[in-house]
Design a protein around this motif. Sequence first.
Motif, mmCIF file in Angstrom:
data_model
loop_
_atom_site.group_PDB
_atom_site.id
_atom_site.type_symbol
_atom_site.label_atom_id
_atom_site.label_comp_id
_atom_site.label_asym_id
_atom_site.label_seq_id
_atom_site.Cartn_x
_atom_site.Cartn_y
_atom_site.Cartn_z
ATOM 1 N N LEU A 66 -17.913 19.384 -27.850
ATOM 2 C CA LEU A 66 -18.860 19.592 -26.744
ATOM 3 C C LEU A 66 -19.299 18.316 -26.047
ATOM 4 C CD1 LEU A 66 -21.186 22.285 -28.378
ATOM 5 C CD2 LEU A 66 -19.405 22.661 -26.674
ATOM 6 N N PHE A 67 -19.491 17.235 -26.797
ATOM 7 C CA PHE A 67 -20.157 16.064 -26.237
ATOM 8 C C PHE A 67 -19.172 15.133 -25.549
ATOM 9 C CE2 PHE A 67 -23.561 16.415 -29.780
ATOM 10 C CZ PHE A 67 -24.156 17.456 -29.087
ATOM 11 N N ASP A 68 -19.581 14.641 -24.389
ATOM 12 C CA ASP A 68 -18.859 13.581 -23.680
ATOM 13 C C ASP A 68 -19.633 12.291 -23.933
ATOM 14 O OD1 ASP A 68 -17.665 11.813 -21.969
ATOM 15 O OD2 ASP A 68 -17.748 13.113 -20.198
ATOM 16 N N LEU A 69 -19.179 11.525 -24.903
ATOM 17 C CA LEU A 69 -19.938 10.355 -25.346
ATOM 18 C C LEU A 69 -20.053 9.300 -24.249
ATOM 19 C CD1 LEU A 69 -21.428 9.629 -27.896
ATOM 20 C CD2 LEU A 69 -19.416 8.370 -28.668
ATOM 21 N N THR A 70 -19.026 9.198 -23.399
ATOM 22 C CA THR A 70 -19.091 8.215 -22.300
ATOM 23 C C THR A 70 -20.215 8.552 -21.339
ATOM 24 O OG1 THR A 70 -16.707 7.830 -22.451
ATOM 25 C CG2 THR A 70 -17.811 7.169 -20.411
ATOM 26 N N LEU A 71 -20.333 9.841 -20.998
ATOM 27 C CA LEU A 71 -21.399 10.281 -20.096
ATOM 28 C C LEU A 71 -22.767 10.052 -20.718
ATOM 29 C CD1 LEU A 71 -22.050 11.720 -17.401
ATOM 30 C CD2 LEU A 71 -22.025 13.878 -18.679
ATOM 31 N N VAL A 72 -22.886 10.348 -22.004
ATOM 32 C CA VAL A 72 -24.167 10.157 -22.683
ATOM 33 C C VAL A 72 -24.519 8.672 -22.759
ATOM 34 C CG1 VAL A 72 -25.438 10.544 -24.822
ATOM 35 C CG2 VAL A 72 -23.839 12.276 -24.007
ATOM 36 N N ALA A 73 -23.521 7.815 -22.958
ATOM 37 C CA ALA A 73 -23.771 6.369 -23.008
ATOM 38 C C ALA A 73 -24.266 5.865 -21.654
ATOM 39 C CB ALA A 73 -22.498 5.634 -23.420
ATOM 40 N N ILE A 74 -23.669 6.379 -20.570
ATOM 41 C CA ILE A 74 -24.135 6.000 -19.227
ATOM 42 C C ILE A 74 -25.573 6.452 -19.022
ATOM 43 C CG2 ILE A 74 -23.809 6.427 -16.762
ATOM 44 C CD1 ILE A 74 -20.798 6.630 -17.337
ATOM 45 N N ASN A 75 -25.860 7.669 -19.480
ATOM 46 C CA ASN A 75 -27.219 8.182 -19.334
ATOM 47 C C ASN A 75 -28.211 7.366 -20.155
ATOM 48 O OD1 ASN A 75 -28.666 10.086 -17.912
ATOM 49 N ND2 ASN A 75 -28.791 11.511 -19.626
ATOM 50 N N THR A 76 -27.786 6.944 -21.327
ATOM 51 C CA THR A 76 -28.638 6.080 -22.155
ATOM 52 C C THR A 76 -28.925 4.766 -21.440
ATOM 53 O OG1 THR A 76 -27.711 7.046 -24.178
ATOM 54 C CG2 THR A 76 -28.799 4.911 -24.381
ATOM 55 N N ALA A 77 -27.904 4.222 -20.776
ATOM 56 C CA ALA A 77 -28.093 2.974 -20.026
ATOM 57 C C ALA A 77 -29.119 3.159 -18.909
ATOM 58 C CB ALA A 77 -26.766 2.504 -19.454
ATOM 59 N N PHE A 78 -29.083 4.323 -18.242
ATOM 60 C CA PHE A 78 -30.066 4.593 -17.183
ATOM 61 C C PHE A 78 -31.493 4.468 -17.725
ATOM 62 C CE2 PHE A 78 -26.968 7.486 -14.677
ATOM 63 C CZ PHE A 78 -26.506 6.386 -13.970
ATOM 64 N N LEU A 79 -31.742 5.094 -18.875
ATOM 65 C CA LEU A 79 -33.102 5.094 -19.405
ATOM 66 C C LEU A 79 -33.506 3.718 -19.925
ATOM 67 C CD1 LEU A 79 -35.384 7.134 -19.703
ATOM 68 C CD2 LEU A 79 -34.651 7.528 -22.051
ATOM 69 N N LEU A 80 -32.578 3.021 -20.574
ATOM 70 C CA LEU A 80 -32.907 1.692 -21.087
ATOM 71 C C LEU A 80 -33.181 0.705 -19.957
ATOM 72 C CD1 LEU A 80 -30.403 1.330 -24.083
ATOM 73 C CD2 LEU A 80 -32.813 2.009 -24.125
ATOM 74 N N VAL A 81 -32.390 0.780 -18.893
ATOM 75 C CA VAL A 81 -32.619 -0.108 -17.750
ATOM 76 C C VAL A 81 -33.951 0.224 -17.082
ATOM 77 C CG1 VAL A 81 -31.772 -0.779 -15.468
ATOM 78 C CG2 VAL A 81 -30.172 -0.559 -17.371
ATOM 79 N N SER A 82 -34.305 1.505 -17.047
ATOM 80 C CA SER A 82 -35.592 1.887 -16.458
ATOM 81 C C SER A 82 -36.750 1.269 -17.232
ATOM 82 C CB SER A 82 -35.732 3.415 -16.426
ATOM 83 O OG SER A 82 -36.041 3.936 -17.707
ATOM 84 N N SER A 83 -36.573 1.081 -18.530
ATOM 85 C CA SER A 83 -37.613 0.425 -19.328
ATOM 86 C C SER A 83 -37.735 -1.045 -18.946
ATOM 87 C CB SER A 83 -37.281 0.561 -20.814
ATOM 88 O OG SER A 83 -38.330 0.082 -21.615
#
Length: 207
Positions: A66-83
Amino acid sequence: MSTTAHSSAAAISYWETEPHHHPEGASTSLGFWIYLMSDCLMFAVLFAVFGVLGQSYAAGPGPKVLFDLTLVAINTAFLLVSSITFGFAMLAMHEGRQSRMQAWLFVTLLFGLAFLAVELYEFHHLIEEGAGPQRSAFLSSFFALVGTHGLHVTFGSIWLVTLMVQINRKGLIPANQRRMNCLSMFWHFLDVIWIGVFTFVYLLGMI
């Protein structure tokens, strides 16, 4: 003065108290820390539920499918950069540079909305594939944990917009600076929770 009258006056004097002057905003900070601790408990329960049910696939698809790890990693980067951008906004606030602070808050909002957009896309894709929350205990616990975090990011984004409007109208008054400090703690708290989600749900699920 009689003994009875003297005793009554002493009793009144005993119960009369001087008004206590507390530092402005002290109760706000304490109350917000209590709220964050209660949120920690709620997420701890959700992590525990996922830990118990995370292997219950009911003959359905698991994380590797089910999981697309690349997409989730990009999404994680979005939140970390927002911090990081929120940190720049806090530095601008302490320097009294309101315009720069507002600009960094707007950038933070864009990253937060990008995170939400990717998460909604992931949920929509899973449901379209027949992997909705009703499919298995694993998916129920997954949607509960990740969805609750997403709701927190949504509320944080609404709070961010509201605070930007308040600052635009009233400037960097002490009340708005306290609100900035509280929102900063909340936003960084969401980052910490998401790191746990990314590690515990996605990375370990792919092993």
